[in-house]
Design a protein around this motif. Sequence first.
Motif, PDB file in Angstrom:
ATOM      1  N   ASP A 228      16.715  27.485  -9.831  1.00 18.05           N
ATOM      2  CA  ASP A 228      16.041  28.084  -8.673  1.00 18.05           C
ATOM      3  C   ASP A 228      15.066  29.190  -9.111  1.00 18.05           C
ATOM      4  O   ASP A 228      14.120  29.499  -8.383  1.00 18.05           O
ATOM      5  CB  ASP A 228      17.072  28.670  -7.698  1.00 18.05           C
ATOM      6  CG  ASP A 228      17.858  27.580  -6.986  1.00 18.05           C
ATOM      7  OD1 ASP A 228      17.400  26.418  -6.996  1.00 18.05           O
ATOM      8  OD2 ASP A 228      18.942  27.890  -6.438  1.00 18.05           O
TER       9      ASP A 228
ATOM     10  N   ARG B  34      21.403  28.006 -10.121  1.00 17.58           N
ATOM     11  CA  ARG B  34      20.789  29.316  -9.923  1.00 17.58           C
ATOM     12  C   ARG B  34      19.712  29.579 -10.983  1.00 17.58           C
ATOM     13  O   ARG B  34      18.716  30.241 -10.698  1.00 17.58           O
ATOM     14  CB  ARG B  34      21.871  30.394  -9.947  1.00 17.58           C
ATOM     15  CG  ARG B  34      22.852  30.244  -8.778  1.00 17.58           C
ATOM     16  CD  ARG B  34      24.082  31.098  -8.927  1.00 17.58           C
ATOM     17  NE  ARG B  34      23.819  32.511  -8.655  1.00 17.58           N
ATOM     18  CZ  ARG B  34      24.781  33.421  -8.537  1.00 17.58           C
ATOM     19  NH1 ARG B  34      26.060  33.069  -8.652  1.00 17.58           N
ATOM     20  NH2 ARG B  34      24.467  34.684  -8.297  1.00 17.58           N
TER      21      ARG B  34
ATOM     22  N   GLN C 297      26.013  27.567 -11.530  1.00 12.43           N
ATOM     23  CA  GLN C 297      25.256  28.601 -12.252  1.00 12.43           C
ATOM     24  C   GLN C 297      23.939  28.050 -12.788  1.00 12.43           C
ATOM     25  O   GLN C 297      22.919  28.748 -12.788  1.00 12.43           O
ATOM     26  CB  GLN C 297      26.096  29.189 -13.396  1.00 12.43           C
ATOM     27  CG  GLN C 297      27.247  30.087 -12.941  1.00 12.43           C
ATOM     28  CD  GLN C 297      26.782  31.368 -12.276  1.00 12.43           C
ATOM     29  OE1 GLN C 297      25.596  31.667 -12.188  1.00 12.43           O
ATOM     30  NE2 GLN C 297      27.736  32.140 -11.761  1.00 12.43           N
TER      31      GLN C 297
ATOM     32  N   GLU D 261      20.605  33.304 -12.169  1.00 12.70           N
ATOM     33  CA  GLU D 261      19.239  33.738 -11.876  1.00 12.70           C
ATOM     34  C   GLU D 261      18.856  34.978 -12.687  1.00 12.70           C
ATOM     35  O   GLU D 261      17.700  35.129 -13.095  1.00 12.70           O
ATOM     36  CB  GLU D 261      19.060  34.007 -10.376  1.00 12.70           C
ATOM     37  CG  GLU D 261      19.796  35.221  -9.818  1.00 12.70           C
ATOM     38  CD  GLU D 261      21.254  34.957  -9.464  1.00 12.70           C
ATOM     39  OE1 GLU D 261      21.815  35.750  -8.681  1.00 12.70           O
ATOM     40  OE2 GLU D 261      21.823  33.972  -9.961  1.00 12.70           O
TER      41      GLU D 261
END
Length: 366
Positions: free
Chosen positions: A359, A356, A353, A315
């Motif tokens: 997201d 993320r 990962q 992220e």
Amino acid sequence: MSLSNDAILRAPAEQVYAAELARLAERDAGPRPSGWKLSPRAVRGFILGDDKLGIKRKFYGDDALVDRCIVTLMSDRGLLLVGEPGTAKSMLSELLSAAVSGDSACVIQGTAGTTEDQIKYSWNYALLLAEGPTPRALVRGPVYQAMQSGSLCRFEEVTRVQPEIQDSLISLLSDKVLHVPELDGEAGLVFAARGFNVLATANIRDRGVHEMSSALKRRFNFETVRPISDRKLETQLVRERTEALLKHAQVEVEMLPDVVELLVTAFHDLRAGVTGEGVVVEKPTAVMSSAEAVSVGFAACLDAHYFGDGVVGGEHIARQLIGTVLKDNPEDGKKLRHYFDVVVKPRAQRQPQWQRVFDARRELER
């Protein structure tokens, strides 16, 4: 007041790597061109690394390119490094100057407003009015200083400069002498000491700004610095440069290998316009260079340190990647959303990962 390397944002290469340069000079038994601080072999070792002497590699790319650059700097022609933005042209220029001359700060920063006196010389007008044109009233420009000391003069972004100003370099590179017509006799002639040369850079994207004259082109050897095609090599570069930046910033974070690999993979995908799985994506107009990848990695680490738990995740990479791609072209937003939908989403189903990263897609909608 002098500041230590830790107290300034960015020290020049000759200060950052002072211990390595001293070690190379101490062990340097190779033939050395007149005016050079190191032999060509030692210059090469400084830039590409020397495991026996504990010298770290600093330039990741074509080793043969570095050899050709060193040879050109020994010749009677200048060296012009060309390439896409962010391919480490300026860094290579700085490293070469630090190793050859022991000084990388003799620099002309080319802009549309660069004038001939900023390149050659100007005058201290208070002294000029008081005593006329004298050597004491002369303000020596970068080329003047380099010719006088027998060192390299760096000329950054030479094609941003007006053509008539660029052409002031022609006689300097050909005759190796600078004329100061306001001064009489020997004081009006500056003959280049051995070791003098000009090391210029130019971005391929700027070629249409101010094309160099054919006469000036003949005074330079052109070398193209290309983006790193080897993903493993780029991963090593991004990891080492990010770690160096974090150390200088005194920031400690955990950035796992899979996160670095994710970062480099995303940049390769968008730079090449095709993924490793063969999925075609539209290339953004923003620069997706190795230098930008390092910047994204460093920014992601700062994000994790100051706003997270100190562990860098997908992220953090995604948020900084979005800011890098979305600059001034609205179409790049569509291209990045397409990349998230057709590349990131399938990967998210297999790798945590990348999930993320996916997201963080909502950041694109803001």
